[in-house]
Design a protein around this motif. Structure first.
Motif, PDB file in Angstrom:
ATOM      1  N   ALA A  59      68.700  27.810 -13.501  1.00  0.00           N
ATOM      2  CA  ALA A  59      67.647  26.797 -13.397  1.00  0.00           C
ATOM      3  C   ALA A  59      66.305  27.435 -13.063  1.00  0.00           C
ATOM      4  O   ALA A  59      65.254  27.015 -13.577  1.00  0.00           O
ATOM      5  CB  ALA A  59      68.023  25.767 -12.335  1.00  0.00           C
ATOM      6  N   LYS A  63      62.859  27.228 -15.327  1.00  0.00           N
ATOM      7  CA  LYS A  63      61.620  26.724 -14.717  1.00  0.00           C
ATOM      8  C   LYS A  63      60.515  27.766 -14.772  1.00  0.00           C
ATOM      9  O   LYS A  63      59.365  27.455 -15.115  1.00  0.00           O
ATOM     10  CB  LYS A  63      61.890  26.326 -13.269  1.00  0.00           C
ATOM     11  N   GLN A  66      58.674  28.254 -18.073  1.00  0.00           N
ATOM     12  CA  GLN A  66      57.703  27.204 -18.355  1.00  0.00           C
ATOM     13  C   GLN A  66      56.511  27.260 -17.398  1.00  0.00           C
ATOM     14  O   GLN A  66      55.374  26.959 -17.787  1.00  0.00           O
ATOM     15  CB  GLN A  66      58.390  25.836 -18.268  1.00  0.00           C
ATOM     16  N   GLU A  67      56.758  27.679 -16.166  1.00  0.00           N
ATOM     17  CA  GLU A  67      55.658  27.783 -15.207  1.00  0.00           C
ATOM     18  C   GLU A  67      54.668  28.868 -15.618  1.00  0.00           C
ATOM     19  O   GLU A  67      53.452  28.705 -15.474  1.00  0.00           O
ATOM     20  CB  GLU A  67      56.217  28.058 -13.809  1.00  0.00           C
ATOM     21  N   PRO A 113      63.317  27.586 -23.155  1.00  0.00           N
ATOM     22  CA  PRO A 113      62.706  26.259 -23.045  1.00  0.00           C
ATOM     23  C   PRO A 113      61.267  26.226 -23.547  1.00  0.00           C
ATOM     24  O   PRO A 113      60.684  25.148 -23.651  1.00  0.00           O
ATOM     25  CB  PRO A 113      62.756  25.982 -21.541  1.00  0.00           C
ATOM     26  N   THR A 123      59.046  21.672 -22.868  1.00  0.00           N
ATOM     27  CA  THR A 123      60.307  20.947 -22.940  1.00  0.00           C
ATOM     28  C   THR A 123      60.415  19.951 -21.800  1.00  0.00           C
ATOM     29  O   THR A 123      60.870  18.817 -21.982  1.00  0.00           O
ATOM     30  CB  THR A 123      61.488  21.935 -22.883  1.00  0.00           C
ATOM     31  N   ASP A 124      59.990  20.360 -20.626  1.00  0.00           N
ATOM     32  CA  ASP A 124      60.020  19.511 -19.435  1.00  0.00           C
ATOM     33  C   ASP A 124      58.738  18.675 -19.391  1.00  0.00           C
ATOM     34  O   ASP A 124      57.634  19.216 -19.302  1.00  0.00           O
ATOM     35  CB  ASP A 124      60.121  20.395 -18.188  1.00  0.00           C
ATOM     36  N   ALA A 126      57.387  17.042 -17.138  1.00  0.00           N
ATOM     37  CA  ALA A 126      56.566  17.225 -15.945  1.00  0.00           C
ATOM     38  C   ALA A 126      55.509  18.292 -16.164  1.00  0.00           C
ATOM     39  O   ALA A 126      54.375  18.183 -15.662  1.00  0.00           O
ATOM     40  CB  ALA A 126      57.453  17.586 -14.754  1.00  0.00           C
ATOM     41  N   PHE A 127      55.847  19.327 -16.931  1.00  0.00           N
ATOM     42  CA  PHE A 127      54.870  20.378 -17.214  1.00  0.00           C
ATOM     43  C   PHE A 127      53.795  19.884 -18.176  1.00  0.00           C
ATOM     44  O   PHE A 127      52.635  20.301 -18.091  1.00  0.00           O
ATOM     45  CB  PHE A 127      55.565  21.623 -17.766  1.00  0.00           C
ATOM     46  N   ASN A 128      54.164  19.011 -19.113  1.00  0.00           N
ATOM     47  CA  ASN A 128      53.154  18.412 -19.994  1.00  0.00           C
ATOM     48  C   ASN A 128      52.110  17.663 -19.174  1.00  0.00           C
ATOM     49  O   ASN A 128      50.898  17.791 -19.404  1.00  0.00           O
ATOM     50  CB  ASN A 128      53.819  17.448 -20.988  1.00  0.00           C
TER      51      ASN A 128
END
Length: 275
Positions: A59, A63, A66-67, A113, A123-124, A126-128
């Motif tokens: 996980a 994350k 993407q961060e 991702p 993909t997440d 929340a990041f968008n």
């Protein structure tokens, strides 16, 4: 109708400006191996065992990929808005950070991702949302843009430190995270320095005030690759320069980065040699 045409032209100009940034200046996959530092990282990771991966580690890698993309995408957008070299240099470093995490995703057979490299697409969801919020905040003024940069690095340092303390057991992941954290500390120093030139203090939102003062009050970590324990594994690149750019301080004229600043290609963290 006229407004629609203007909007389309604006989008086309932004796309044209962004494409060469990604393709020709160290953005986009493969930037990690643009210099010898990246090869040292890859070789050391290859020398470490492929251990069983915990769910927490899996996980964390998803994350962190993407961060790091979030940081790169926001900095590219802010560079287009303000033309400040600090954003271009650190965006280039964030691409190398993305590539480091990809090295681990491939090693453990984890689906990427961030396979869609489109700026601002994640993909997440929340990041968008976070990307949109950060870019909107940074578009207000150059001072706000620098605050956004410091906040991103603040979050990166916090998340990496927490992962290393609580989630990461595999040596290869620890080695990559140690170097990501080192780069983020240098990026924090760069943003804090630019904010100071405008007479603006940064108040950390994620790491402690003590940790922030320790980072900004200590020497830049240039020209080194760290091992999985955070110790110096090797030296590489050119330790000079800080990549802060040449736009001048709030007082104007003489810059905040000793001339033209760095090109961000020296030590894998966007704080490369003086030009």
């Amino acid at each position: 109708m006229k407004k629609s045409i203007i909007a389309l032209l604006t989008a086309a100009v932004l796309l044209a400006a962004t494409t060469p940034l990604l393709a020709g200046n160290g953005y986009g996959g493969g930037a990690l191996f643009a210099n010898g530092c990246g090869q040292i990282v890859a070789d050391h990771v290859a020398s470490l065992p492929v251990e069983e991966l915990s769910e927490a580690e899996r996980a964390s890698l998803v994350k962190m990929r993407q961060e790091e993309k979030l940081a790169r995408d926001v900095y590219l957008s802010l560079q287009l808005q303000w033309g400040e070299r600090i954003f271009a240099n650190i965006a280039r470093a964030e691409q190398r950070h993305m590539d480091m995490v990809t090295l681990l995703l491939d090693r453990y057979g984890i689906e990427d991702p961030a396979a869609d490299d489109t700026i601002g697409v994640f993909t997440d969801g929340a990041f968008n949302e976070l990307y949109t919020q950060l870019v909107e905040a940074g578009n207000v003024s150059i001072e706000e843009a620098l605050q956004v940069g410091a906040t991103i690095e603040d979050l990166d340092i916090f998340d990496l430190d927490e992962a290393l303390k609580n989630d990461i057991d595999n040596a290869d992941i620890a080695m990559i995270y140690q170097n990501l954290a080192k780069g983020s500390r240098n990026h924090m120093r760069a943003f804090a320095s630019r904010l100071a030139a405008y007479g603006i203090p940064y108040s950390p939102q994620y790491i402690s005030e003590e940790a922030y003062e320790q980072i900004t009050g200590s020497e830049w970590e240039r020209g080194t690759i760290l091992d999985e324990n955070g110790e110096v594994l090797a030296t590489c690149g050119n330790p000079g320069g800080n990549g802060q750019g040449n736009r001048g301080s709030a007082q104007g004229g003489n810059g905040n980065g000793n001339g033209r600043g760095g090109q961000g290609n020296g030590v894998c963290d966007g704080t490369g040699p003086k030009a």
